[in-house]
Design a protein around this motif. Structure first.
Motif, PDB file in Angstrom:
ATOM      1  N   UNK A   1       0.854  -1.190   0.000  1.00 57.71           N
ATOM      2  CA  UNK A   1       0.000   0.000   0.000  1.00 57.71           C
ATOM      3  C   UNK A   1       0.887   1.235   0.000  1.00 57.71           C
ATOM      4  N   UNK A   2       0.594   2.155  -0.889  1.00 60.16           N
ATOM      5  CA  UNK A   2       1.305   3.424  -0.967  1.00 60.16           C
ATOM      6  C   UNK A   2       0.340   4.530  -0.543  1.00 60.16           C
ATOM      7  N   UNK A   3       0.616   5.152   0.589  1.00 56.25           N
ATOM      8  CA  UNK A   3      -0.290   6.179   1.108  1.00 56.25           C
ATOM      9  C   UNK A   3      -0.359   7.418   0.222  1.00 56.25           C
ATOM     10  N   UNK A   4       0.670   7.616  -0.583  1.00 52.34           N
ATOM     11  CA  UNK A   4       0.659   8.794  -1.451  1.00 52.34           C
ATOM     12  C   UNK A   4      -0.383   8.661  -2.555  1.00 52.34           C
ATOM     13  N   UNK A   5      -0.834   7.441  -2.789  1.00 57.71           N
ATOM     14  CA  UNK A   5      -1.870   7.218  -3.787  1.00 57.71           C
ATOM     15  C   UNK A   5      -3.221   7.209  -3.085  1.00 57.71           C
ATOM     16  N   UNK A   6      -4.113   8.067  -3.528  1.00 56.54           N
ATOM     17  CA  UNK A   6      -5.414   8.208  -2.873  1.00 56.54           C
ATOM     18  C   UNK A   6      -6.226   6.911  -2.945  1.00 56.54           C
ATOM     19  N   UNK A   7      -6.056   6.164  -4.039  1.00 56.24           N
ATOM     20  CA  UNK A   7      -6.812   4.928  -4.182  1.00 56.24           C
ATOM     21  C   UNK A   7      -6.443   3.916  -3.104  1.00 56.24           C
ATOM     22  N   UNK A   8      -5.209   4.010  -2.590  1.00 56.89           N
ATOM     23  CA  UNK A   8      -4.770   3.041  -1.585  1.00 56.89           C
ATOM     24  C   UNK A   8      -5.565   3.180  -0.293  1.00 56.89           C
ATOM     25  N   UNK A   9      -5.936   4.403   0.038  1.00 56.13           N
ATOM     26  CA  UNK A   9      -6.677   4.617   1.295  1.00 56.13           C
ATOM     27  C   UNK A   9      -8.111   4.096   1.193  1.00 56.13           C
ATOM     28  N   UNK A  10      -8.581   3.862  -0.057  1.00 56.08           N
ATOM     29  CA  UNK A  10      -9.951   3.387  -0.240  1.00 56.08           C
ATOM     30  C   UNK A  10     -10.045   1.879  -0.392  1.00 56.08           C
ATOM     31  N   UNK A  11      -8.939   1.180  -0.170  1.00 58.04           N
ATOM     32  CA  UNK A  11      -8.972  -0.282  -0.259  1.00 58.04           C
ATOM     33  C   UNK A  11      -9.875  -0.831   0.839  1.00 58.04           C
ATOM     34  N   UNK A  12     -10.827  -1.679   0.456  1.00 54.84           N
ATOM     35  CA  UNK A  12     -11.758  -2.254   1.417  1.00 54.84           C
ATOM     36  C   UNK A  12     -11.042  -3.301   2.277  1.00 54.84           C
ATOM     37  N   UNK A  13     -11.362  -3.273   3.546  1.00 56.62           N
ATOM     38  CA  UNK A  13     -10.779  -4.230   4.488  1.00 56.62           C
ATOM     39  C   UNK A  13     -11.734  -5.389   4.737  1.00 56.62           C
ATOM     40  N   UNK A  14     -11.148  -6.523   5.074  1.00 61.49           N
ATOM     41  CA  UNK A  14     -11.916  -7.722   5.378  1.00 61.49           C
ATOM     42  C   UNK A  14     -11.580  -8.211   6.789  1.00 61.49           C
ATOM     43  N   UNK A  15     -12.375  -9.185   7.228  1.00 56.19           N
ATOM     44  CA  UNK A  15     -12.169  -9.740   8.558  1.00 56.19           C
ATOM     45  C   UNK A  15     -10.759 -10.303   8.702  1.00 56.19           C
ATOM     46  N   UNK A  16     -10.151  -9.995   9.868  1.00 59.28           N
ATOM     47  CA  UNK A  16      -8.816 -10.490  10.246  1.00 59.28           C
ATOM     48  C   UNK A  16      -7.693  -9.904   9.413  1.00 59.28           C
ATOM     49  N   UNK A  17      -7.930  -8.811   8.676  1.00 57.86           N
ATOM     50  CA  UNK A  17      -6.846  -8.128   7.974  1.00 57.86           C
ATOM     51  C   UNK A  17      -5.893  -7.501   8.981  1.00 57.86           C
TER      52      UNK A  17
END
Length: 873
Positions: A603-619
């Motif tokens: 994950x690259x925080x500088x990319x806005x799309x990275x912050x919108x990655x959906x999380x799943x259980x136990x991530x």
């Protein structure tokens, strides 16, 4: 003739009383019937005191001084009740209602009431009237209404009074005196009422014939007969006169309504009949008066409620459990609706009612939890939003509240399973679109994790006294209400741990302990919620949790919020730290495939799309640290340098570098005696000291055991105890022996670590002698003076000194033995110099081969020299 026989019997009884026994209540009652003049005459004749008899009857008088004919029953059941074990877990059985009112025992068969005579009282044969004449002459007559119903006043003609009311009697006599005697006035009162006999039969405690006052009613008859038996009816007490029932008394009217209209006056010869009890019902549970009640044919649901005093406020009246006997053949379970007046339910004999309480769970509400000014339950209304509960960040939230991270815990099924919705409190109050549903729980967190940090921050805010009190109130609510509400999903061990935490949190007046979590920290508030999510997890519904690690403010496990993303996970963890590496973070996802169990996503925080990655259980989201990120090492330089102080150094810097930054050594410095300490070495030394203390304790215990079976041990208990105490109190120095002159000449090099410290003393001109010498002291250094000569200057060595192992601690910390090398030697320089210390160790054989003793004393000496060197700076 009969009266004389009674007097003889009474007098003989009292003559026996004076020498043998105490008079019975019946004998005293017979004596009290006699006129007062006859009582005094008989008392003088037979030599007893009338007042003593009166005193003996005081215990049968009521609070107004009137004689009582009732005393409490002395039953075996009462004795058993008194002896009941206070730890007996069995509950007391239900008791019939109303019987305790008449639970007395008659003490006599005489009239029981001495009360004012009502104006409608009917004068009859045997009544005694007091006539007071005053005017031209004064006299008092006590007159008896004779068997013909006449009242004869001396010097006046008889008058017929039987059948008149008391008020009519007074008027009749007053008119007669006024007509027949001029100048006389009259005052009339009742002197003594006639007695009458009534029968009390049926289920009376003491059935029989009783002499009662003509003013007596049915309840008086019940009293004098001792009350009712356990199977007596309170609803159908009958008064029979000449074979006919003239009145029926329902005691429930008296007990429940205070209605005495059925309590009719009795006449001589009346019979009070008490039948056995009719149909009964029992009521227990959330009612105001549990017990057993008697029914009549006219009783309905409302009258039954009145019997048991109504329901308690927490009673569940929609479905009252009823066990009913049907036709004497079977026992059925019936539900009765007492919440509606339209219900046609009718009670029946044999019914057993159990009224349950409503569920303590509050429904149709929302709950505020955490760092809010007014936590608790609030009414939910359709269309409610968060801003309606928390309209102002300053007035509705505590000063430590976190505006960027809050949760709504919402029920998602009838089974009570929940889901979590994450939101920003500041955004919710601004947009006013954070909708709430009934039974939502709103969590507001503190922006501090540790209690100590939070207390310091609040102290800097200079809170008012009211704000401090508000802080304590909110903490107490959280402790006693919210934690109990969550305990339903806790195991026994968890509950025990919570109770321990409660005891700690109650000590609010104590200073916060190091490492203790704040009351509204993420760790404290989320702990029961995470337990709840773990409890509801199953094979089809995975545990709704994620973990955030690395360079975030509050790393840990968090609830998986609805529509959770990487950005929301970072907000939950308090945001990233300055040391975080924005170009690279790692998201680890559990996939459990045949060839792969986890999947790693960069994950690259500088990319806005990275912050919108959906999380799943136990991530698991791991925020990495920047390469070569350091906060900087802190190194201390003290003593004879030009600019002493604490310096920040980077990795790889050497001791020469920091000495240059400190301006170099002063002209008074003694580089050979420099003391260099390191935190890592200090920790190792402290562990070694603890290990040595443990081994020495075991060795001493072994020697003591050998001594107990006959072997000699020359070491005393005081010496052993003192050595163990010394070892326990010793603090390591962490000294690293260096040759500062060689370092300054770039012949040696020391790479610095965090916490290193250099102490450069001034010029040295003395040598110290410690250990087993007669007088430990320091002497002026003189070149060419030998060790033996210095020892002579200190009075010589003691008998228990080990002369062949005398060693020298050089000023820089190096150790050498003059005659031979040893495991202590770290330098080949065998010449005495200023600042050196000569150590004379103890002979270990003097301690009965206690081998650790010698090692311990050497450590003491060496540590002591290092501490002394630092102290001299």
């Amino acid at each position: 003739m009969i009266l004389k026989r009674i007097l003889v019997f009474v007098l003989l009884s009292f003559s026996a009383i004076s020498v043998a026994f105490t008079p019975t209540p019946e004998q005293i009652e017979q004596f009290s019937k006699l006129p007062k003049a006859q009582q005094e005459a008989l008392a003088r004749q037979y030599g007893f005191d009338v007042s003593s008899l009166n005193n003996s009857t005081d215990k049968n008088k009521d609070s107004e001084g009137f004689k009582s004919s009732i005393r409490p029953r002395n039953t075996d059941e009462e004795d058993v009740e008194k002896q009941k074990d206070e730890f007996d877990p069995t509950e007391d059985p239900l008791t019939p209602f109303g019987y305790e009112l008449f639970s007395g025992e008659p003490t006599s068969f005489a009239p029981t009431e001495i009360a004012s005579v009502p104006s409608d009282y009917i004068i009859g044969r045997g009544d005694s009237v007091s006539v007071n004449l005053y005017g031209k002459e004064s006299t008092t007559h006590t007159l008896l209404v004779d068997n013909e119903g006449r009242l004869t006043i001396p010097d006046f003609s008889p008058v017929q009074v039987a059948g008149l009311t008391y008020d009519e009697l007074k008027k009749l006599v007053a008119n007669k005196i006024a007509k027949e005697a001029i100048g006389l006035n009259v005052f009339i009162s009742m002197a003594e009422l006639r007695s009458m006999r009534v029968m009390v039969v049926g289920e009376a405690y003491k059935p029989g014939s009783y002499t009662v006052s003509p003013l007596s009613t049915v309840t008086h008859a019940l009293y004098v007969s001792g009350g009712l038996t356990e199977i007596a009816s309170l609803r159908n007490i009958q008064v029979k006169r000449a074979g006919k029932t003239v009145a029926v008394l329902d005691l429930y009217d008296l007990l429940l309504n205070g209605d005495t209209s059925g309590d009719v006056s009795l006449r001589s010869g009346d019979v009070v009949f008490i039948p056995s009890v009719g149909p009964q019902v029992s009521v227990e549970g959330a009612v105001k008066r549990a017990g057993i009640f008697e029914l009549t044919a006219k009783d309905d649901k409302e009258s039954l409620v009145k019997m048991f005093g109504g329901f308690k406020e927490n009673a569940f009246t929609k479905r009252v459990q009823v066990r009913r006997i049907m036709n004497g053949t079977k026992n059925l379970a019936v539900s009765a609706d007492f919440s509606s007046e339209d219900s046609d339910f009718a009670p029946q004999g044999g019914d057993h009612y159990v009224v349950q309480s409503v569920n303590d769970e509050v429904v149709d509400s929302v709950t505020l939890i955490g760092a809010v000014v007014r936590p608790g339950l609030y009414e939910w209304q359709s269309g409610m939003t968060v801003d309606q509960l928390l309209s102002n960040l300053k007035s509705d939230l505590l000063p430590q509240a976190d505006y960027s991270y809050a949760l709504v815990v919402r029920e998602k099924s009838v089974l009570g399973d929940v889901e979590v919705i994450q939101f920003s409190l500041a955004d919710a109050l601004k947009s006013k679109n954070m909708a709430l549903q009934k039974n939502d729980e709103i969590y507001i967190f503190s922006r501090f994790e540790l209690r100590e940090t939070e207390e310091q921050a609040l102290a800097n805010l200079a809170l008012t006294e009211e704000q401090k009190i508000q802080q304590q109130k909110v903490k107490l609510w959280h402790l006693f209400e919210y934690q109990e509400f969550k305990n339903k999903v806790q195991t026994f061990d968890d509950i025990v741990q919570i109770e321990l935490e409660k005891a700690e949190l109650l000590e609010d007046d104590l200073e916060p302990q190091e490492g203790q979590y704040a009351t509204f920290s993420r760790t404290e508030l989320l702990k029961p919620l995470l337990k709840r999510l773990e409890f509801q997890a199953s094979s089809s519904d995975k545990s709704a949790t994620i973990e955030v690690l690395g360079q975030v403010r509050f790393p840990g496990v968090y609830p998986l919020a609805k529509n959770a993303t990487v950005g929301k996970a970072i907000d939950a963890a308090g945001g990233v730290l300055e040391s975080a590496y924005a170009q690279r973070a790692e998201l680890t996802r559990f996939i459990n495939q045949k060839d792969q169990q986890f999947k790693h996503i960069q994950v690259n925080f500088n990319e806005h799309e990275a912050l919108d990655i959906k999380l799943q259980s136990r991530d698991t989201l791991n925020i990495l640290m920047q390469p070569n990120w350091l906060n900087g090492y802190k190194v201390t330089v003290e003593g004879e340098v030009r600019f002493p102080g604490t310096y920040t150094v980077s990795r790889g810097e050497t001791l020469q570098d920091v000495i240059k930054r400190a301006g170099g050594l002063s002209e008074y410095a003694e580089p050979k005696a420099a003391v260099f300490t390191r935190e890592s070495i200090k920790e190792q030394e402290q562990l070694q000291l603890a290990k040595l203390s443990d081994e020495l304790r075991k060795d001493i215990a072994s020697k003591s055991f050998q001594n107990s079976i006959g072997q000699n041990n020359s070491i005393s208990y005081d010496e052993m105890n003192m050595l163990l105490k010394d070892l326990a109190s010793v603090k390591a120095v962490g000294r690293l022996v260096i040759d500062l002159p060689n370092i300054l000449e770039n012949k040696d090099s020391v790479v610095l670590q965090d916490g290193d410290a250099l102490y450069v003393p001034g010029k040295q001109d003395s040598i110290s002698i410690i250990g087993e010498v007669n007088y430990a002291s320091s002497h002026l250094f003189k070149s060419g003076v030998t060790i033996d000569q210095y020892l002579e200057l200190s009075g010589g060595v003691k008998d228990r000194a080990k002369e062949d192992q005398i060693y020298v601690i050089k000023a820089n910390g190096a150790v050498f033995i003059p005659k031979s090398s040893s495991w202590f030697a770290v330098s080949n320089e065998h010449e005495l110099g200023p600042g050196d210390t000569i150590v004379v160790p103890m002979d270990a054989s003097h301690m009965d081969n206690l081998t650790l003793w010698s090692t311990a004393t050497q450590i003491f000496y060496q540590l002591g020299v290092g501490v002394a060197a630092i102290a001299r700076i």
